[in-house]
Design an enzyme around this catalytic site. Structure first.
Site, PDB file in Angstrom:
ATOM      1  N   SER A 169       0.858  -1.199   0.000  1.00  0.00           N
ATOM      2  CA  SER A 169       0.000   0.000   0.000  1.00  0.00           C
ATOM      3  C   SER A 169       0.885   1.236   0.000  1.00  0.00           C
ATOM      4  O   SER A 169       1.997   1.217   0.555  1.00  0.00           O
ATOM      5  CB  SER A 169      -0.865   0.012   1.265  1.00  0.00           C
TER       6      SER A 169
ATOM      7  N   TYR B 216      -1.614  -0.404  10.107  1.00  0.00           N
ATOM      8  CA  TYR B 216      -1.652  -0.833   8.702  1.00  0.00           C
ATOM      9  C   TYR B 216      -0.372  -0.408   7.957  1.00  0.00           C
ATOM     10  O   TYR B 216       0.242  -1.202   7.246  1.00  0.00           O
ATOM     11  CB  TYR B 216      -2.889  -0.217   8.049  1.00  0.00           C
TER      12      TYR B 216
HETATM   13  P1  NAP Z   1     -11.106  -6.461   0.457  1.00  0.00           P
HETATM   14  O1  NAP Z   1     -12.042  -6.124  -0.638  1.00  0.00           O
HETATM   15  O2  NAP Z   1     -11.462  -6.156   1.870  1.00  0.00           O
HETATM   16  O3  NAP Z   1     -10.743  -8.030   0.323  1.00  0.00           O
HETATM   17  C1  NAP Z   1      -9.858  -8.602   1.239  1.00  0.00           C
HETATM   18  C2  NAP Z   1      -9.527 -10.020   0.816  1.00  0.00           C
HETATM   19  O4  NAP Z   1      -8.556 -10.547   1.747  1.00  0.00           O
HETATM   20  C3  NAP Z   1     -10.730 -10.956   0.879  1.00  0.00           C
HETATM   21  O5  NAP Z   1     -10.593 -11.918  -0.133  1.00  0.00           O
HETATM   22  C4  NAP Z   1     -10.582 -11.616   2.255  1.00  0.00           C
HETATM   23  O6  NAP Z   1     -11.181 -12.901   2.352  1.00  0.00           O
HETATM   24  C5  NAP Z   1      -9.071 -11.747   2.338  1.00  0.00           C
HETATM   25  N1  NAP Z   1      -8.574 -11.861   3.698  1.00  0.00           N
HETATM   26  C6  NAP Z   1      -8.685 -10.989   4.729  1.00  0.00           C
HETATM   27  N2  NAP Z   1      -8.084 -11.469   5.815  1.00  0.00           N
HETATM   28  C7  NAP Z   1      -7.599 -12.695   5.482  1.00  0.00           C
HETATM   29  C8  NAP Z   1      -6.886 -13.696   6.173  1.00  0.00           C
HETATM   30  N3  NAP Z   1      -6.554 -13.564   7.465  1.00  0.00           N
HETATM   31  N4  NAP Z   1      -6.545 -14.832   5.509  1.00  0.00           N
HETATM   32  C9  NAP Z   1      -6.886 -15.001   4.211  1.00  0.00           C
HETATM   33  N5  NAP Z   1      -7.547 -14.073   3.492  1.00  0.00           N
HETATM   34  C10 NAP Z   1      -7.910 -12.944   4.129  1.00  0.00           C
HETATM   35  O7  NAP Z   1      -9.690  -5.765   0.242  1.00  0.00           O
HETATM   36  P2  NAP Z   1      -9.023  -5.120  -1.061  1.00  0.00           P
HETATM   37  O8  NAP Z   1      -9.325  -3.687  -1.066  1.00  0.00           O
HETATM   38  O9  NAP Z   1      -9.305  -5.953  -2.262  1.00  0.00           O
HETATM   39  O10 NAP Z   1      -7.487  -5.258  -0.652  1.00  0.00           O
HETATM   40  C11 NAP Z   1      -6.628  -6.254  -1.179  1.00  0.00           C
HETATM   41  C12 NAP Z   1      -5.202  -5.901  -0.789  1.00  0.00           C
HETATM   42  O11 NAP Z   1      -4.864  -4.628  -1.321  1.00  0.00           O
HETATM   43  C13 NAP Z   1      -4.982  -5.799   0.717  1.00  0.00           C
HETATM   44  O12 NAP Z   1      -3.729  -6.318   1.057  1.00  0.00           O
HETATM   45  C14 NAP Z   1      -5.032  -4.316   0.975  1.00  0.00           C
HETATM   46  O13 NAP Z   1      -4.304  -3.965   2.129  1.00  0.00           O
HETATM   47  C15 NAP Z   1      -4.391  -3.797  -0.290  1.00  0.00           C
HETATM   48  N6  NAP Z   1      -4.722  -2.412  -0.585  1.00  0.00           N
HETATM   49  C16 NAP Z   1      -6.013  -2.030  -0.797  1.00  0.00           C
HETATM   50  C17 NAP Z   1      -6.276  -0.693  -1.069  1.00  0.00           C
HETATM   51  C18 NAP Z   1      -7.660  -0.185  -1.338  1.00  0.00           C
HETATM   52  O14 NAP Z   1      -7.818   1.039  -1.439  1.00  0.00           O
HETATM   53  N7  NAP Z   1      -8.661  -1.023  -1.493  1.00  0.00           N
HETATM   54  C19 NAP Z   1      -5.221   0.243  -1.088  1.00  0.00           C
HETATM   55  C20 NAP Z   1      -3.943  -0.189  -0.855  1.00  0.00           C
HETATM   56  C21 NAP Z   1      -3.694  -1.524  -0.613  1.00  0.00           C
HETATM   57  P3  NAP Z   1     -12.741 -13.083   2.832  1.00  0.00           P
HETATM   58  O15 NAP Z   1     -13.584 -12.595   1.694  1.00  0.00           O
HETATM   59  O16 NAP Z   1     -12.873 -14.552   3.055  1.00  0.00           O
HETATM   60  O17 NAP Z   1     -12.897 -12.243   4.056  1.00  0.00           O
END
Ligand code: NAP
Length: 253
Positions: free
Chosen positions: A147, A160
């Site tokens: 991130s 985070y």
């Molecule tokens: P999201 O929509 O909340 O999805 C999170 C995913 O991670 C889901 O598939 C969830 O599974 C899985 N997960 C959470 N905890 C877990 C665990 N302990 N073990 C296995 N799987 C787990 O998040 P996203 O926005 O797509 O984010 C994906 C990645 O990008 C993350 O690492 C996040 O930090 C990073 N990121 C996101 C953003 C943003 O703006 N969205 C920005 C920077 C970085 P379940 O569905 O089973 O809960």
């Protein structure tokens, strides 16, 4: 050999963690479109993961459900064992699972700190270790989704930001260890991306954040997926230990 228009040799075995929704689901789809068979990791949401798996099968590719809490060593070990038994292992791993639990540091409980560090940093350690072991003799490619908060920090995200900054350093260190064995390790650092995760950000804070993005909007999961797929693929064969920000120009460094 990859088919025309595809970045991977057909049937390349790839693991995506956190693939049930959001960025991980988009990465899984994009890898499948480029010729990979996909193991979909997630923690709890089997219905969503099965939906993504069906879409992948619709492309004529294999999809395997690989549920595990990435913070749980025994579950991660069992997941990689399943991948070895079913597929002989993976040569691509996109380590994307992650959570937020925002709040100012002065009022942050140890539980809130530990929850995020366990999932995002220990989870990165456990899943990267498992992937590296499977790539030990064959080589391979790992992409970690960090991130911009892990590079620049962000008020309200000390836990985070620390977890993602740690994950970036972990990835770079692993890149130097893996290079002699043909294992490349890179990082994608997204800014604000339109997923469930940002729905938790209060509207006033979101408005301020959008004003700081030169391209003037949030990114889409598919835009992050394109960067991750490139770095994971042979098209990036001379790139390792690098961080690619996908943030609409938000970070000026
Ligand atoms: P999201 O929509 O909340 O999805 C999170 C995913 O991670 C889901 O598939 C969830 O599974 C899985 N997960 C959470 N905890 C877990 C665990 N302990 N073990 C296995 N799987 C787990 O998040 P996203 O926005 O797509 O984010 C994906 C990645 O990008 C993350 O690492 C996040 O930090 C990073 N990121 C996101 C953003 C943003 O703006 N969205 C920005 C920077 C970085 P379940 O569905 O089973 O809960």
């Amino acid at each position: 050999m990859s088919a025309p228009g595809m970045l991977f040799a057909e049937g390349t075995k790839a693991l995506v963690t956190g693939a049930s929704r959001g960025i991980g689901a988009a990465i899984a789809m994009a890898l499948a479109e480029h010729g990979c068979d996909i193991a979909l990791n997630y923690r709890a949401n089997s219905a969503k993961a099965e939906e993504v798996a069906e879409r992948i099968r619709g492309l004529g590719r294999e999809a395997l459900l690989a549920p595990a809490d990435v913070a749980d060593e025994a579950q991660v070990t069992a997941m990689y064992k399943k991948l070895r038994v079913e597929w002989g292992g993976v040569s691509v791993a996109v380590l994307n699972s992650g959570i937020t639990a925002d709040g100012h540091l002065a009022a942050m409980s140890s539980a809130k700190w530990q929850e995020v560090i366990s999932t995002n940093l220990t989870g990165a350690f456990l899943t990267a270790r498992g992937a590296t072991k499977q790539m030990h003799t064959t080589g391979g490619s790992i992409v970690l989704i960090a991130s911009t908060s892990g590079i620049a920090g962000r008020a309200g995200q000390a836990n985070y930001a620390a977890s993602k900054g740690g994950a970036i350093s972990l990835a770079k260190s692993l890149a130097y260890e893996g290079a002699p064995r043909g294992i490349r390790v890179n990082v994608v650092a997204p800014g604000f991306i339109d997923t469930d995760m940002v729905k938790k950000v209060p509207p006033a804070q979101m408005k301020g954040a959008l004003q700081a993005i030169p391209l003037g909007r949030m990114g889409t999961p598919e835009e992050v997926a394109q960067a991750a797929v490139f770095l994971a693929s042979p098209a990036a064969s001379y790139i390792t230990a690098k961080v690619l920000t996908v943030d609409g120009g938000m970070l000026y460094s």
